[in-house]
Structures are given as C-alpha cells and as structure tokens.
Write an enzyme that holds these catalytic residues in place. Sequence first.
Site, mmCIF file in Angstrom:
data_model
loop_
_atom_site.group_PDB
_atom_site.id
_atom_site.type_symbol
_atom_site.label_atom_id
_atom_site.label_comp_id
_atom_site.label_asym_id
_atom_site.label_seq_id
_atom_site.Cartn_x
_atom_site.Cartn_y
_atom_site.Cartn_z
ATOM 1 N N TYR A 64 -1.929 8.820 4.621
ATOM 2 C CA TYR A 64 -0.386 8.964 3.972
ATOM 3 C C TYR A 64 0.218 10.247 4.294
ATOM 4 O O TYR A 64 -0.269 11.308 4.063
ATOM 5 C CB TYR A 64 -0.470 8.902 2.354
ATOM 6 C CG TYR A 64 -0.738 7.490 1.944
ATOM 7 C CD1 TYR A 64 -0.618 6.237 2.726
ATOM 8 C CD2 TYR A 64 -1.310 7.325 0.574
ATOM 9 C CE1 TYR A 64 -0.911 5.079 2.144
ATOM 10 C CE2 TYR A 64 -1.572 5.939 0.051
ATOM 11 C CZ TYR A 64 -1.323 4.942 0.905
ATOM 12 O OH TYR A 64 -1.592 3.604 0.510
ATOM 13 N N LEU A 235 6.651 -2.825 -7.804
ATOM 14 C CA LEU A 235 8.146 -2.692 -8.333
ATOM 15 C C LEU A 235 8.968 -3.431 -7.204
ATOM 16 O O LEU A 235 10.224 -3.343 -7.357
ATOM 17 C CB LEU A 235 8.632 -1.272 -8.619
ATOM 18 C CG LEU A 235 7.875 -0.613 -9.771
ATOM 19 C CD1 LEU A 235 8.117 0.771 -9.603
ATOM 20 C CD2 LEU A 235 8.624 -1.340 -11.047
ATOM 21 N N ALA A 236 8.421 -4.158 -6.335
ATOM 22 C CA ALA A 236 9.523 -4.870 -5.180
ATOM 23 C C ALA A 236 10.562 -3.756 -4.594
ATOM 24 O O ALA A 236 11.533 -4.235 -4.283
ATOM 25 C CB ALA A 236 9.940 -6.072 -5.732
ATOM 26 N N GLY A 238 12.204 -1.755 -5.701
ATOM 27 C CA GLY A 238 13.549 -1.714 -6.327
ATOM 28 C C GLY A 238 14.250 -2.784 -5.985
ATOM 29 O O GLY A 238 15.641 -2.773 -6.617
#
Length: 328
Positions: A64, A235-236, A238
């Site tokens: 990351y 959360l897809a 947003g």
Amino acid sequence: MNRPEAGGPAVQPVPGQELIYGCMGLGGSWSPEPYSSAQVDEAAAAVDAALESGITLFDHADIYRGGKSEAVFGEVLARTPGLRERIRLQTKVGIRLNEQGLETYYDLSGDAILARVNESLARLRTNYVDVLMLHRPDPLLDPAEVASAVGQLMAEGKVRALGVSNMSGPQIEVLQDRLGTPVVANQLEMSLSRRAWLESTVLVNHAEGTDYSFPHGTVEHCVRHGITLQAYGSLARGLYTGAPAAAPSAAEEATAALVAQLAAEKKTTGEAVLLGWLMKHPARIAPVIGTANPDRIRACAGAAEVAAGMTRAQWYRLWVTARGSNIP
C-alpha cells in the site's frame, strides 16, 4: 481442519461483526516520493476517528502506497504512547509490484514471506502483527513451504494468527491441510455493488449464474470453519452515498435514493445503511472501511445498530434494487 498445532499457542480468531479500518488510503501517493508530516497528521486523524467509532482492527498490506501506508501508521504509533496495546494490526504479503521487469507478480515463497513480514514490522514500528494475510493466491505456492514460514514467524512471536485474501474455499482447504494454525480470516471484495458472493448463492441452476465468477461455496466454507469474512470495498466507493459518477445507471440511482430514504427513516447515515446491509448477513461479515476522511469514518459508526434493526424486507429491497431486476 481448523486446529492449532499440538502444544502450540492458542490462536484467537479475529471476531466477526465488527468494522475494520483499511489503511490503503494513508501515506500520500503511490509514487516513490517520501511521505510528509502532513500525511502523518492525516493518518493520525483517521486513526482517531476510527477509535472514536469503536474500531480497533487496522488493515495494512506491504504494497500500500509502496510501503508508505505502513510507515505513516508506524509514525502514529511512535508518537502515541499506549496506542499499540489498544489496537490490533493485520498486514498482507504476496504481491510484488514493478520488480524483475514485471508490473505485477505474486510471491508466497517461504523466503519472501519471512522477508516481507520483517520489512512490514520495521515500517509499522511494532514487534508483531495480530494477523498476517496472504494477499492473493500464488499459483506457485507450496503449502508446506508457506506452513514452515508461518510456523517460524509464529514461534518468533512476530505473527499471532494467519488469514488469507481473495481465496476460494478449496484454496483455503488445500493450504489448511499443511498448516499448524487455523486460517482465521478471508478478505474479499463484498458490497451492495459487488454482489457476486451473494448472487452465486441463489443463481445455482440458473443461466444468469454464468455472469458471476465468484466461486460458489466459499462463503459457506468460511462459515463452516469459523473463518471471518472481511469485506473490502464495502462502501462501494461512495457509489450510493454521493460520490460523483459519470453516468450512473437507473439501478444505481434508485439504490442511492433508497439508501438515503432508509438512512432518514433510521436517523443514521447512508454509510451505516450500506455496512449494516453487509453485517445483517448471517456469515457475520466484517466490513473494511477504506476512506481517509474522518467524517466519513465516523459516519460508519452506527452500522451494527442498523444491521440489528434492518428487516428482512428492507435487506431484500436493497439487494433487488441494486441488481436492477428481481431475484429468481
């Protein structure tokens, strides 16, 4: 197969039905440029918001932001006495980026696992991680070699439990056969938008089932063996809570409106509704929240309450609306 090695330390599974903070958004850009003090402050604000929301498990990976996500988190730990004892950390290894002339390849060899874990511990400024995750299935993975490396790390106290990510039930089973410790978690992309994990359960013997590549039986395998399902992308991104979309579909627009309606009725947030929908599932899914925005992190805090109060009809209405057609 989920049994610890005889005489070995007892392994406590990561409990389900909780929110997890995903740290991929911390540390600035994915470029090699160093992180700044402002980005450490941003990470500290995100951690504070997560703690205020009752989150104690923080998810990392060695790749990351090129390692900067772990490094800024390590800075936060170093300047916050007692924080490490209040939280749990997990990190992932197994993906190599921009090495050996390849953009991406996987490496779950024993030597790579040992080296990458030590590098992560140095960046995180901690002596151990609570859970080590194998990031993606490596076709060249040798289960015995993985078991040896994991056993060494656990004997050294550097790793307390083992998880996987993006693996099917059979892949976990083959690995588990050689391990001396149970696999405690499997991290998969799961959301109201990415529903292949759910669609596969009802589209058996339906032509529409060929539209979904998710390996049927994986959720059931995890439930049967007490493996916590961790949902990334929960959360897809947003999609249903205000993130701009170039050309949203009719189903996406209808779902966003329904999420807002349910949030108003329940006096909560759209984020809590989306996460509550996942947590309502009896597999006790643990959503991973990836936003670095403290306000949006706090907006997720009521998810467990939404899950407890969501009716079966509300749960199905969200699913059917998001898929844009009725279920069989």
